[in-house]
Design an enzyme around this catalytic site. Structure first.
Site, PDB file in Angstrom:
ATOM      1  CE  LYS A  22     -28.052  11.518  31.121  1.00 57.04           C
ATOM      2  NZ  LYS A  22     -27.064  10.618  30.536  1.00 57.04           N
ATOM      3  CG  ASN A  23     -26.875  12.211  27.098  1.00 57.40           C
ATOM      4  OD1 ASN A  23     -26.356  12.057  28.209  1.00 57.40           O
ATOM      5  ND2 ASN A  23     -27.775  11.372  26.602  1.00 57.40           N
ATOM      6  NE  ARG A  92     -20.937   4.226  26.778  1.00 59.47           N
ATOM      7  CZ  ARG A  92     -20.187   3.203  26.433  1.00 59.47           C
ATOM      8  NH1 ARG A  92     -19.542   2.512  27.359  1.00 59.47           N
ATOM      9  NH2 ARG A  92     -20.068   2.833  25.190  1.00 59.47           N
ATOM     10  CB  CYS A 116     -26.932   2.988  32.212  1.00 63.95           C
ATOM     11  SG  CYS A 116     -27.749   4.274  33.147  1.00 63.95           S
ATOM     12  NE  ARG A 121     -23.926   2.256  26.993  1.00 63.69           N
ATOM     13  CZ  ARG A 121     -24.258   3.338  27.710  1.00 63.69           C
ATOM     14  NH1 ARG A 121     -24.364   3.252  29.028  1.00 63.69           N
ATOM     15  NH2 ARG A 121     -24.495   4.490  27.118  1.00 63.69           N
ATOM     16  N   PRO A 122     -19.574  -1.273  23.466  1.00 63.53           N
ATOM     17  CG  PRO A 122     -19.509  -2.235  21.334  1.00 63.53           C
ATOM     18  CD  PRO A 122     -20.408  -2.019  22.516  1.00 63.53           C
ATOM     19  CB  ILE A 123     -15.451   2.783  23.102  1.00 64.07           C
ATOM     20  CG1 ILE A 123     -14.274   2.067  23.768  1.00 64.07           C
ATOM     21  CG2 ILE A 123     -16.451   3.244  24.130  1.00 64.07           C
ATOM     22  CD1 ILE A 123     -13.379   3.019  24.569  1.00 64.07           C
ATOM     23  CG  ASP A 124     -16.413  -1.174  17.969  1.00 63.21           C
ATOM     24  OD1 ASP A 124     -17.274  -0.843  18.800  1.00 63.21           O
ATOM     25  OD2 ASP A 124     -16.713  -1.523  16.808  1.00 63.21           O
ATOM     26  CD  GLN A 125     -17.483   1.531  14.614  1.00 63.47           C
ATOM     27  OE1 GLN A 125     -17.256   2.167  13.596  1.00 63.47           O
ATOM     28  NE2 GLN A 125     -17.203   0.237  14.723  1.00 63.47           N
ATOM     29  CG  ASP A 304     -31.468   7.797  26.228  1.00 66.56           C
ATOM     30  OD1 ASP A 304     -31.002   6.651  26.286  1.00 66.56           O
ATOM     31  OD2 ASP A 304     -30.794   8.793  25.933  1.00 66.56           O
ATOM     32  CB  ILE A 326     -30.172   1.911  20.556  1.00 66.24           C
ATOM     33  CG1 ILE A 326     -31.029   2.750  19.588  1.00 66.24           C
ATOM     34  CG2 ILE A 326     -28.822   2.591  20.833  1.00 66.24           C
ATOM     35  CD1 ILE A 326     -30.429   3.007  18.231  1.00 66.24           C
ATOM     36  NE  ARG A 396     -25.482   8.076  36.060  1.00 67.38           N
ATOM     37  CZ  ARG A 396     -25.788   7.303  35.022  1.00 67.38           C
ATOM     38  NH1 ARG A 396     -26.368   6.152  35.212  1.00 67.38           N
ATOM     39  NH2 ARG A 396     -25.490   7.677  33.802  1.00 67.38           N
TER      40      ARG A 396
HETATM   41  N1  EPU Z   1     -21.711   1.274  19.623  1.00 66.58           N
HETATM   42  C1  EPU Z   1     -20.769   0.392  19.144  1.00 66.58           C
HETATM   43  N2  EPU Z   1     -19.476   0.808  19.082  1.00 66.58           N
HETATM   44  C2  EPU Z   1     -19.085   2.050  19.461  1.00 66.58           C
HETATM   45  C3  EPU Z   1     -20.058   2.957  19.921  1.00 66.58           C
HETATM   46  C4  EPU Z   1     -21.362   2.540  19.993  1.00 66.58           C
HETATM   47  O1  EPU Z   1     -21.083  -0.750  18.800  1.00 66.58           O
HETATM   48  O2  EPU Z   1     -17.896   2.355  19.353  1.00 66.58           O
HETATM   49  C5  EPU Z   1     -23.124   0.868  19.680  1.00 66.58           C
HETATM   50  C6  EPU Z   1     -23.647   0.874  21.113  1.00 66.58           C
HETATM   51  O3  EPU Z   1     -23.351  -0.346  21.790  1.00 66.58           O
HETATM   52  C7  EPU Z   1     -25.117   1.080  20.887  1.00 66.58           C
HETATM   53  C8  EPU Z   1     -25.158   2.004  19.659  1.00 66.58           C
HETATM   54  O4  EPU Z   1     -23.891   1.838  19.017  1.00 66.58           O
HETATM   55  O5  EPU Z   1     -25.707  -0.141  20.538  1.00 66.58           O
HETATM   56  C9  EPU Z   1     -25.370   3.467  19.954  1.00 66.58           C
HETATM   57  O6  EPU Z   1     -24.469   3.893  20.958  1.00 66.58           O
HETATM   58  P1  EPU Z   1     -23.989   5.388  21.116  1.00 66.58           P
HETATM   59  O7  EPU Z   1     -22.519   5.432  20.947  1.00 66.58           O
HETATM   60  O8  EPU Z   1     -24.833   6.270  20.258  1.00 66.58           O
HETATM   61  O9  EPU Z   1     -24.323   5.648  22.618  1.00 66.58           O
HETATM   62  P2  EPU Z   1     -23.468   6.451  23.646  1.00 66.58           P
HETATM   63  O10 EPU Z   1     -22.793   7.598  22.961  1.00 66.58           O
HETATM   64  O11 EPU Z   1     -22.619   5.560  24.457  1.00 66.58           O
HETATM   65  C10 EPU Z   1     -25.327   8.169  24.200  1.00 66.58           C
HETATM   66  C11 EPU Z   1     -26.024   8.613  25.438  1.00 66.58           C
HETATM   67  C12 EPU Z   1     -26.977   7.536  25.898  1.00 66.58           C
HETATM   68  C13 EPU Z   1     -27.963   7.223  24.786  1.00 66.58           C
HETATM   69  C14 EPU Z   1     -27.205   6.851  23.506  1.00 66.58           C
HETATM   70  C15 EPU Z   1     -28.104   6.613  22.311  1.00 66.58           C
HETATM   71  C16 EPU Z   1     -24.338   9.993  26.465  1.00 66.58           C
HETATM   72  C17 EPU Z   1     -23.399  10.214  27.584  1.00 66.58           C
HETATM   73  N3  EPU Z   1     -25.031   8.872  26.485  1.00 66.58           N
HETATM   74  O12 EPU Z   1     -24.607   7.009  24.586  1.00 66.58           O
HETATM   75  O13 EPU Z   1     -27.684   8.101  26.996  1.00 66.58           O
HETATM   76  O14 EPU Z   1     -28.762   6.132  25.166  1.00 66.58           O
HETATM   77  O15 EPU Z   1     -26.273   7.894  23.172  1.00 66.58           O
HETATM   78  O16 EPU Z   1     -28.831   7.745  22.036  1.00 66.58           O
HETATM   79  O17 EPU Z   1     -24.481  10.854  25.606  1.00 66.58           O
HETATM   80  C18 EPU Z   1     -29.030   8.064  28.910  1.00 66.58           C
HETATM   81  O18 EPU Z   1     -29.031   9.303  28.865  1.00 66.58           O
HETATM   82  O19 EPU Z   1     -29.786   7.401  29.671  1.00 66.58           O
HETATM   83  C19 EPU Z   1     -28.127   7.324  28.030  1.00 66.58           C
HETATM   84  C20 EPU Z   1     -27.838   6.039  28.199  1.00 66.58           C
END
Ligand code: EPU
Length: 415
Positions: A22-23, A92, A116, A121-125, A304, A326, A396
């Site tokens: 999926k991811n 997401r 979810c 779940r910020p996107i600041d990075q 996950d 995480i 999903r």
């Molecule tokens: N984070 C920040 N700032 C950012 C980005 C992330 O603080 O700009 C934090 C997040 O809040 C979290 C950590 O960094 O605490 C890791 O987040 P990451 O960005 O790796 O997660 P993601 O890309 O949003 C993906 C998967 C998730 C999976 C995570 C961790 C997708 C679409 N989603 O999310 O999948 O849990 O990586 O491996 O690829 C799932 O499949 O159930 C799912 C939630």
């Protein structure tokens, strides 16, 4: 409201084939917008999140055709980076359109991503990285606006290891002039998979799978054909279910290396596991010991699978601690498991599971995707009938779930 109903008590036996990840797929669909010519993605999982992404692309005017497990994406008619579809808020991974459309058009307008609810779940990075590449990012009227007169390679250090930020920055950086270096990058197999796709399109990427990814941007990209890696989280869910029901299941079409942390924890609690080149066989046992789990970025134990593993640990002797490093708020499944008889206390980032507790079927709700997976595993073990509402969440991310479980001897149906 649709429910998934499980009559518990049958050990799982047999073979199950794992679908595409999926991811990976959710990042590759927007990546396919980068070239001017069509891309074909093979091994696409038939799941709800993919259907939503296809709708978003169609709304953008992209030609998309799904034939079996092959997704054809022709981006030649897309002219702008405005993504106004409200469906963006259902996913997401819609944030990957920021990277790909910024790369392609240097200008994006898009709604905020959904997905979810696992706490903040910020996107600041992601934003910090786009800015380093030369973009201006601002929020107006509920939309994120990203604009860059030109994109220039940069050195970007991620403050947290983020799968999403690593991939999103790769998507933009392949279109930036010069070299981009992403430091403290995520090392997940899905990052490598996306880098492989981009390389097949003509991009130059080195180091994907390590914590430093180096991209030489500005190459012309052409569409290509790519087969998506197996879904390690789906595979891990079946491994845990096999152990929890004390069955014997051969999980096929997997990359066992991707599941090392999960196999290690299962072995530590007493499960017998055999691995082949492309399969893992799980032999459930009568009795298990408690174990402690700390979720970590890959190759650590995946967040996950933390929720599904919790259901298994209700069947282990002693006290297990599960700490999610995480997401600080991924414990919506705990109250539901308690309704079934589990003895779990959630304290901050940790769930304390006291076993062994017999579980009894009842009415429970899946608040998020992996909470749903944990309730399914609990339902498979439980005495009596469990009915799970919020089934849409589970659909999903899990392809043909009832068919696969029933193929293993479970009694699962939809009402
Ligand atoms: N984070 C920040 N700032 C950012 C980005 C992330 O603080 O700009 C934090 C997040 O809040 C979290 C950590 O960094 O605490 C890791 O987040 P990451 O960005 O790796 O997660 P993601 O890309 O949003 C993906 C998967 C998730 C999976 C995570 C961790 C997708 C679409 N989603 O999310 O999948 O849990 O990586 O491996 O690829 C799932 O499949 O159930 C799912 C939630």
């Amino acid at each position: 409201m649709e429910k998934l109903v499980i009559k518990g008590g049958s050990p799982l036996y047999g073979n199950v084939k794992i679908s595409g990840a999926k991811n990976s797929a959710l990042a590759m669909i927007p990546a396919a917008l980068l070239p001017d010519s069509p891309t074909v993605l093979e091994n696409i999982p038939e799941i709800g999140d993919i259907a939503v992404y296809i709708e978003i692309l169609q709304n953008l005017g992209v030609k998309v055709a799904l034939t079996g497990k092959e997704l054809y994406i022709d981006p030649s008619s897309i002219q702008h980076g405005s993504v106004l579809s409200p469906k963006v808020g259902d996913l997401r991974a819609s944030y990957y359109l920021m990277g790909s459309l910024l790369g392609k058009f240097h200008e994006v307008t898009i709604g905020l991503p959904g997905g979810c609810k696992l706490g903040l779940r910020p996107i600041d990075q992601h934003i910090k990285g786009f800015e380093a590449l030369g973009a201006k990012v601002f929020l107006k009227d509920g939309f994120v606006h990203i604009q860059a007169p030109g994109l220039k390679g940069a050195r970007i250090y991620l403050d947290v290891v983020s799968v999403g930020a690593t991939i999103n920055l790769m998507l933009a950086a392949v279109c930036a002039e010069g070299i981009t270096i992403i430091e403290n990058a995520a090392k997940d197999p899905e990052v490598i998979d996306v880098a492989t796709l981009l390389s097949s399109m003509g991009a130059q990427i080195k180091g994907a799978g390590t914590d430093v990814v180096r991209i030489r941007g500005g190459h012309r990209l052409r569409g290509c054909r790519h087969s998506i890696i197996p879904d390690r989280i789906e595979a891990g869910t079946y491994m845990i279910a096999a152990a929890a029901t004390r069955g014997k299941v051969k999980i096929e079409q997997v990359i066992p290396k991707h599941l090392e942390s999960v196999s290690a924890k299962l072995r530590e609690m007493g499960v017998h596991i055999e691995e082949d080149e492309e399969s893992i066989t799980v032999y459930g046992q009568d009795s298990y010991h408690s174990v402690d789990i700390k979720t970590m970025p890959y190759p650590g134990f995946p967040t996950d699978l933390q929720q599904p593993f919790t259901s298994l640990l209700t069947q282990a002797h002693g006290t297990s601690l599960i700490t999610d490093n995480i997401y600080f708020s991924r414990f919506e499944h705990v109250s539901q498991l308690e309704k079934m008889g589990a003895a779990i206390t959630a304290e901050g980032r940790t769930a304390i599971v006291r076993g062994v507790t017999p579980l009894t079927g009842t009415q429970v709700h899946a608040f998020d995707l992996r909470a749903g997976a944990s309730l399914i595993i609990a339902g498979l073990i439980a005495d009596g009938v469990t009915s799970i509402t919020g089934f849409r969440q589970i659909q999903r991310g899990y392809e043909r779930l009832e068919e696969k479980l029933n193929g293993l001897g479970a009694e699962v149906w939809r009402e």
